[in-house]
Design a protein around this motif. Structure first.
Motif, mmCIF file in Angstrom:
data_model
loop_
_atom_site.group_PDB
_atom_site.id
_atom_site.type_symbol
_atom_site.label_atom_id
_atom_site.label_comp_id
_atom_site.label_asym_id
_atom_site.label_seq_id
_atom_site.Cartn_x
_atom_site.Cartn_y
_atom_site.Cartn_z
ATOM 1 N N THR A 166 -45.719 -41.839 21.892
ATOM 2 C CA THR A 166 -46.739 -42.685 21.262
ATOM 3 C C THR A 166 -48.006 -42.707 22.102
ATOM 4 O OG1 THR A 166 -45.017 -44.048 20.255
ATOM 5 C CG2 THR A 166 -47.226 -44.996 20.379
ATOM 6 N N PHE A 167 -47.851 -42.881 23.409
ATOM 7 C CA PHE A 167 -48.991 -42.932 24.332
ATOM 8 C C PHE A 167 -49.793 -41.637 24.291
ATOM 9 C CE2 PHE A 167 -50.555 -41.967 28.652
ATOM 10 C CZ PHE A 167 -51.521 -42.957 28.762
ATOM 11 N N TYR A 227 -51.574 -41.199 20.989
ATOM 12 C CA TYR A 227 -52.715 -42.102 20.902
ATOM 13 C C TYR A 227 -53.879 -41.607 21.761
ATOM 14 C CZ TYR A 227 -55.596 -46.261 20.975
ATOM 15 O OH TYR A 227 -56.664 -47.116 20.862
ATOM 16 N N ARG A 228 -53.577 -41.113 22.949
ATOM 17 C CA ARG A 228 -54.641 -40.558 23.800
ATOM 18 C C ARG A 228 -55.313 -39.366 23.131
ATOM 19 N NH1 ARG A 228 -52.954 -39.471 29.727
ATOM 20 N NH2 ARG A 228 -54.850 -38.254 29.540
ATOM 21 N N TYR A 282 -55.515 -38.926 19.946
ATOM 22 C CA TYR A 282 -56.330 -39.512 18.872
ATOM 23 C C TYR A 282 -57.658 -40.033 19.424
ATOM 24 C CZ TYR A 282 -58.031 -43.149 15.762
ATOM 25 O OH TYR A 282 -58.843 -43.944 14.984
ATOM 26 N N GLN A 283 -57.620 -40.699 20.573
ATOM 27 C CA GLN A 283 -58.856 -41.220 21.162
ATOM 28 C C GLN A 283 -59.825 -40.100 21.535
ATOM 29 O OE1 GLN A 283 -57.325 -43.726 24.385
ATOM 30 N NE2 GLN A 283 -58.198 -45.483 23.317
ATOM 31 N N GLN A 339 -57.825 -38.466 12.441
ATOM 32 C CA GLN A 339 -57.019 -39.470 11.756
ATOM 33 C C GLN A 339 -55.532 -39.105 11.746
ATOM 34 O OE1 GLN A 339 -59.049 -41.208 8.693
ATOM 35 N NE2 GLN A 339 -57.753 -42.981 8.939
ATOM 36 N N GLY A 346 -53.922 -40.246 14.874
ATOM 37 C CA GLY A 346 -53.755 -41.702 14.860
ATOM 38 C C GLY A 346 -52.532 -42.104 14.048
ATOM 39 N N ALA A 395 -49.376 -41.205 16.029
ATOM 40 C CA ALA A 395 -49.099 -42.221 17.052
ATOM 41 C C ALA A 395 -48.499 -43.475 16.420
ATOM 42 C CB ALA A 395 -50.379 -42.566 17.812
ATOM 43 N N LEU A 396 -49.038 -43.885 15.299
ATOM 44 C CA LEU A 396 -48.526 -45.074 14.616
ATOM 45 C C LEU A 396 -47.090 -44.858 14.137
ATOM 46 C CD1 LEU A 396 -49.206 -47.922 13.586
ATOM 47 C CD2 LEU A 396 -49.966 -46.852 11.452
ATOM 48 N N ALA A 416 -44.833 -45.082 17.018
ATOM 49 C CA ALA A 416 -44.783 -46.482 17.459
ATOM 50 C C ALA A 416 -43.802 -47.278 16.599
ATOM 51 C CB ALA A 416 -46.174 -47.106 17.408
ATOM 52 N N SER A 434 -49.021 -38.071 8.359
ATOM 53 C CA SER A 434 -49.916 -37.486 9.385
ATOM 54 C C SER A 434 -49.947 -35.975 9.318
ATOM 55 C CB SER A 434 -49.488 -37.949 10.791
ATOM 56 O OG SER A 434 -48.381 -37.210 11.264
#
Length: 91
Positions: free
Chosen positions: A23-24, A27-28, A30-31, A36, A39, A42-43, A46, A87
């Motif tokens: 997940t981490f 997400y990184r 995605y950042q 999208q 993201g 990651a969701l 999660a 996704s």
């Protein structure tokens, strides 16, 4: 604590650690990219990780019935996989 319970707690801990790492990192990514799809990925992970965490907590801390714990975990796992499938098709 029985041997089965000890093994179950160890496996849930490993699942939580690995799911948290996936997940981490998603997400990184995605950042960095603002994609999208990353993201949503990651969701999705999660949700799956949260399902394992909540199921373990419900079983160990609140001594909930095994059937209820399985419903909690299965619901969040199914939702997480649904988000991951999304996704893979997101632009």
């Amino acid at each position: 604590m029985t041997h089965v319970t000890t093994i179950l707690v160890a496996l849930k801990t490993i699942t939580l650690a690995l799911g948290g790492l996936i997940t981490f990192f998603a997400y990184r990514a995605y950042q960095r990219t603002a994609a999208q799809a990353l993201g949503a990925l990651a969701l999705g992970f999660a949700f799956i990780t949260l399902g394992a965490l909540l199921a373990g907590a419900a079983h160990q801390a609140f001594n909930m019935d095994t059937d209820v714990v399985l419903v909690i975990e299965s619901t969040l796992t199914a939702a997480g996989f649904g988000i991951i499938v999304y996704s893979l098709y997101a632009e």
